[in-house]
Design an enzyme around this catalytic site. Sequence first.
Site, PDB file in Angstrom:
ATOM      1  N   ARG A 129       4.820 -86.415 117.950  1.00 42.70           N
ATOM      2  CA  ARG A 129       4.831 -87.584 117.057  1.00 42.70           C
ATOM      3  C   ARG A 129       4.374 -87.252 115.644  1.00 42.70           C
ATOM      4  NH1 ARG A 129       2.527 -89.540 121.594  1.00 42.70           N
ATOM      5  NH2 ARG A 129       3.953 -90.694 122.935  1.00 42.70           N
ATOM      6  N   LYS A 151      11.976 -88.259 103.406  1.00 44.28           N
ATOM      7  CA  LYS A 151      13.096 -88.555 104.300  1.00 44.28           C
ATOM      8  C   LYS A 151      13.485 -87.277 105.028  1.00 44.28           C
ATOM      9  CE  LYS A 151      15.870 -91.845 101.767  1.00 44.28           C
ATOM     10  NZ  LYS A 151      17.301 -92.097 101.498  1.00 44.28           N
ATOM     11  N   GLU A 193      21.918 -83.966  90.388  1.00 46.06           N
ATOM     12  CA  GLU A 193      20.828 -84.887  90.739  1.00 46.06           C
ATOM     13  C   GLU A 193      19.772 -84.937  89.615  1.00 46.06           C
ATOM     14  OE1 GLU A 193      21.196 -86.782  93.360  1.00 46.06           O
ATOM     15  OE2 GLU A 193      22.359 -85.654  94.858  1.00 46.06           O
ATOM     16  N   LYS A 235      11.415 -88.638  90.663  1.00 49.10           N
ATOM     17  CA  LYS A 235      11.599 -88.896  92.093  1.00 49.10           C
ATOM     18  C   LYS A 235      10.277 -89.364  92.697  1.00 49.10           C
ATOM     19  CE  LYS A 235      13.636 -88.562  96.240  1.00 49.10           C
ATOM     20  NZ  LYS A 235      14.518 -87.908  97.187  1.00 49.10           N
ATOM     21  N   GLU A 245      12.320 -97.527 100.725  1.00 48.25           N
ATOM     22  CA  GLU A 245      13.637 -97.935 100.278  1.00 48.25           C
ATOM     23  C   GLU A 245      13.878 -99.436 100.328  1.00 48.25           C
ATOM     24  OE1 GLU A 245      17.003 -95.827 102.148  1.00 48.25           O
ATOM     25  OE2 GLU A 245      17.084 -94.932 100.178  1.00 48.25           O
ATOM     26  N   ARG A 249      14.031 -97.674  95.104  1.00 45.97           N
ATOM     27  CA  ARG A 249      14.570 -96.397  95.567  1.00 45.97           C
ATOM     28  C   ARG A 249      16.099 -96.403  95.598  1.00 45.97           C
ATOM     29  NH1 ARG A 249      11.466 -92.586 100.053  1.00 45.97           N
ATOM     30  NH2 ARG A 249      12.956 -90.900  99.938  1.00 45.97           N
ATOM     31  N   ASN A 253      20.522 -94.015  94.267  1.00 46.55           N
ATOM     32  CA  ASN A 253      21.897 -93.942  94.763  1.00 46.55           C
ATOM     33  C   ASN A 253      22.927 -94.010  93.645  1.00 46.55           C
ATOM     34  OD1 ASN A 253      21.221 -93.699  97.439  1.00 46.55           O
ATOM     35  ND2 ASN A 253      21.182 -95.913  97.784  1.00 46.55           N
ATOM     36  N   HIS A 256      26.362 -92.514  93.894  1.00 48.38           N
ATOM     37  CA  HIS A 256      26.532 -92.104  95.290  1.00 48.38           C
ATOM     38  C   HIS A 256      27.516 -92.965  96.074  1.00 48.38           C
ATOM     39  CE1 HIS A 256      23.303 -89.377  94.447  1.00 48.38           C
ATOM     40  NE2 HIS A 256      23.222 -88.952  95.681  1.00 48.38           N
ATOM     41  N   HIS A 260      29.905 -90.586  97.710  1.00 52.40           N
ATOM     42  CA  HIS A 260      30.036 -90.446  99.168  1.00 52.40           C
ATOM     43  C   HIS A 260      31.470 -90.703  99.614  1.00 52.40           C
ATOM     44  CE1 HIS A 260      25.492 -91.157  99.956  1.00 52.40           C
ATOM     45  NE2 HIS A 260      25.780 -89.875 100.009  1.00 52.40           N
ATOM     46  N   HIS A 273      28.015 -81.929  97.723  1.00 54.00           N
ATOM     47  CA  HIS A 273      27.492 -83.278  97.507  1.00 54.00           C
ATOM     48  C   HIS A 273      27.310 -83.577  96.010  1.00 54.00           C
ATOM     49  CE1 HIS A 273      25.057 -86.869  97.966  1.00 54.00           C
ATOM     50  NE2 HIS A 273      24.100 -86.284  97.261  1.00 54.00           N
TER      51      HIS A 273
HETATM   52  N1  NAD Z   1      15.928 -85.917 102.511  1.00 52.04           N
HETATM   53  C1  NAD Z   1      16.455 -86.359 101.390  1.00 52.04           C
HETATM   54  O1  NAD Z   1      15.902 -87.233 100.712  1.00 52.04           O
HETATM   55  C2  NAD Z   1      17.745 -85.745 100.919  1.00 52.04           C
HETATM   56  C3  NAD Z   1      18.189 -86.003  99.625  1.00 52.04           C
HETATM   57  C4  NAD Z   1      19.356 -85.370  99.199  1.00 52.04           C
HETATM   58  C5  NAD Z   1      20.045 -84.517 100.048  1.00 52.04           C
HETATM   59  N2  NAD Z   1      19.575 -84.291 101.305  1.00 52.04           N
HETATM   60  C6  NAD Z   1      20.269 -83.365 102.218  1.00 52.04           C
HETATM   61  O2  NAD Z   1      20.210 -82.064 101.672  1.00 52.04           O
HETATM   62  C7  NAD Z   1      21.288 -81.305 102.194  1.00 52.04           C
HETATM   63  C8  NAD Z   1      21.917 -80.509 101.085  1.00 52.04           C
HETATM   64  O3  NAD Z   1      20.953 -79.627 100.537  1.00 52.04           O
HETATM   65  P1  NAD Z   1      21.395 -78.333  99.714  1.00 52.04           P
HETATM   66  O4  NAD Z   1      22.372 -78.722  98.686  1.00 52.04           O
HETATM   67  O5  NAD Z   1      20.174 -77.628  99.322  1.00 52.04           O
HETATM   68  O6  NAD Z   1      22.247 -77.517 100.805  1.00 52.04           O
HETATM   69  P2  NAD Z   1      21.844 -76.257 101.715  1.00 52.04           P
HETATM   70  O7  NAD Z   1      20.521 -76.394 102.284  1.00 52.04           O
HETATM   71  O8  NAD Z   1      22.985 -76.038 102.639  1.00 52.04           O
HETATM   72  O9  NAD Z   1      21.810 -75.068 100.646  1.00 52.04           O
HETATM   73  C9  NAD Z   1      23.002 -74.725  99.962  1.00 52.04           C
HETATM   74  C10 NAD Z   1      23.335 -73.239 100.153  1.00 52.04           C
HETATM   75  O10 NAD Z   1      22.489 -72.469  99.305  1.00 52.04           O
HETATM   76  C11 NAD Z   1      21.818 -71.472 100.078  1.00 52.04           C
HETATM   77  N3  NAD Z   1      20.536 -71.229  99.429  1.00 52.04           N
HETATM   78  C12 NAD Z   1      19.509 -72.099  99.285  1.00 52.04           C
HETATM   79  N4  NAD Z   1      18.548 -71.574  98.523  1.00 52.04           N
HETATM   80  C13 NAD Z   1      18.978 -70.340  98.166  1.00 52.04           C
HETATM   81  C14 NAD Z   1      18.433 -69.316  97.367  1.00 52.04           C
HETATM   82  N5  NAD Z   1      17.282 -69.471  96.714  1.00 52.04           N
HETATM   83  N6  NAD Z   1      19.123 -68.165  97.252  1.00 52.04           N
HETATM   84  C15 NAD Z   1      20.324 -68.011  97.848  1.00 52.04           C
HETATM   85  N7  NAD Z   1      20.906 -68.961  98.585  1.00 52.04           N
HETATM   86  C16 NAD Z   1      20.227 -70.108  98.755  1.00 52.04           C
HETATM   87  C17 NAD Z   1      21.780 -72.034 101.449  1.00 52.04           C
HETATM   88  O11 NAD Z   1      21.586 -71.017 102.400  1.00 52.04           O
HETATM   89  C18 NAD Z   1      23.126 -72.716 101.544  1.00 52.04           C
HETATM   90  O12 NAD Z   1      24.133 -71.790 101.830  1.00 52.04           O
HETATM   91  C19 NAD Z   1      22.245 -82.289 102.844  1.00 52.04           C
HETATM   92  O13 NAD Z   1      22.134 -82.179 104.238  1.00 52.04           O
HETATM   93  C20 NAD Z   1      21.730 -83.641 102.389  1.00 52.04           C
HETATM   94  O14 NAD Z   1      21.973 -84.660 103.333  1.00 52.04           O
HETATM   95  C21 NAD Z   1      18.442 -84.892 101.747  1.00 52.04           C
HETATM   96 ZN    ZN Z   2      22.405 -87.102  96.262  1.00 53.05          ZN
END
Ligand code: NAD
Ligand code: ZN
Length: 369
Positions: A129, A151, A193, A235, A245, A249, A253, A256, A260, A273
């Site tokens: 938990r 999140k 972003e 943020k 949210e 918050r 979006n 988005h 999306h 994205h």
């Molecule tokens: N929790 C939240 O509030 C929130 C907000 C926005 C997005 N997200 C989520 O985040 C995810 C997308 O994140 P992302 O864009 O970081 O994608 P990701 O984690 O897939 O990273 C993108 C790519 O870059 C590579 N990478 C990352 N850091 C690196 C580094 N320093 N050197 C070399 N390669 C590196 C990764 O291995 C991957 O291939 C989605 O699943 C999305 O839903 C969550």
């Molecule tokens: Zn986003």
Amino acid sequence: MSTQSPGERRRVRVALDERSYDIEIGFDTLPELGEAVARNTGSQRAFVISVPPVARRYGAKVGRSLREAGLRVKRLEVRDGERSKSLTEAKRLYGALLDAGADRSSVVVALGGGVVGDLAGFVAATLFRGIPVVQVPTSLLAMVDSSVGGKTGVNVPRGKNLVGAFHQPRLVWIDATTLRTLPPRQRAAGMAEVVKHAIIWDAALFERLEAEMESVLALAPGAVLPVLERSCEIKAEVVSRDEREAGLRMLLNFGHTVGHAVETLQGYRGLLHGEGVSMGMVFAARRSEEMGLAPKGTMARIEALLRRADLPTQLPDHPRKAYLQAIAVDKKKRDARIGFVALSGIGRAETVPLLPREIWPAGRRRSRG
Ligand SMILES: NC(=O)c1ccc[n+]([C@@H]2O[C@H](COP(=O)([O-])OP(=O)(O)OC[C@H]3O[C@@H](n4cnc5c(N)ncnc54)[C@H](O)[C@@H]3O)[C@@H](O)[C@H]2O)c1
Ligand SMILES: [Zn+2]
């Protein structure tokens, strides 16, 4: 323009009562991570979760730093990519943690982009938990967006991010040096972003980006640090005022709704994205002008800045009907209003309840015109 030295550090506080935490931003700071983890969690056992492209480069350094701070360390890896954000992977990680003797005082260290952060955060949120998690974001998107705010979650076959939990990290540790190995296209996607934060909240940040976009993308420390700091602050501020949210918050979006929709229509293939968000922001800015909310020229300024970051700004060609359906997401909700984030200017956003057909009126051209 900026004169910060590479050794300089920035700290942003996320104020959430007893769940408050710091975001530490600097260059070449991974060697000091262990100490900060020990100080902020009191844990003696760390589980570092990562993906191969990141673990290969930074895993050993993180492990060493944690061990030097007196923690026992186990490193775990998941396959790279969005598909790892699944219940299957979460289950595998529960097993690995339990087999290795994890207990309530163990800390999960999420080392990677948003995928690792969301998945490892979700595992930490749900095992016993909730056990402590420290986010060590290595993608620009994770640094300014996903690692801050609590999140966490995974995808299920019916959709992205449908299963999850709020679980604030104990610490967010940003070593901007790691961005040097992030592929340029991923860097640009994260920049979308950053630009979003400026557009909805801070005209001064927008102007700074207009002045220094190329230096920021080239990772000049004096240019990057203040931008990371300000973006995280925005943020953090939004999240502090609206952890779950309820309203504010929603402004995050911006871009988005249509972003999306584009991702859905492209089947998430070949589109990052941030690229969808970039197109969605230009669309939203244009609609804001058309609705008489934002002054003329708002969209042009936003589009020009996004283009300098090498981001796409023109929506791909799909029929209006397809866009409407994707915007409504759930077909049963076609006649429900959606909180569309519009601008009254750069730095000022508001939510306007609109029907999908009002977001995308008939006769409107797909891209700009
Ligand atoms: N929790 C939240 O509030 C929130 C907000 C926005 C997005 N997200 C989520 O985040 C995810 C997308 O994140 P992302 O864009 O970081 O994608 P990701 O984690 O897939 O990273 C993108 C790519 O870059 C590579 N990478 C990352 N850091 C690196 C580094 N320093 N050197 C070399 N390669 C590196 C990764 O291995 C991957 O291939 C989605 O699943 C999305 O839903 C969550
Ligand atoms: Zn986003």
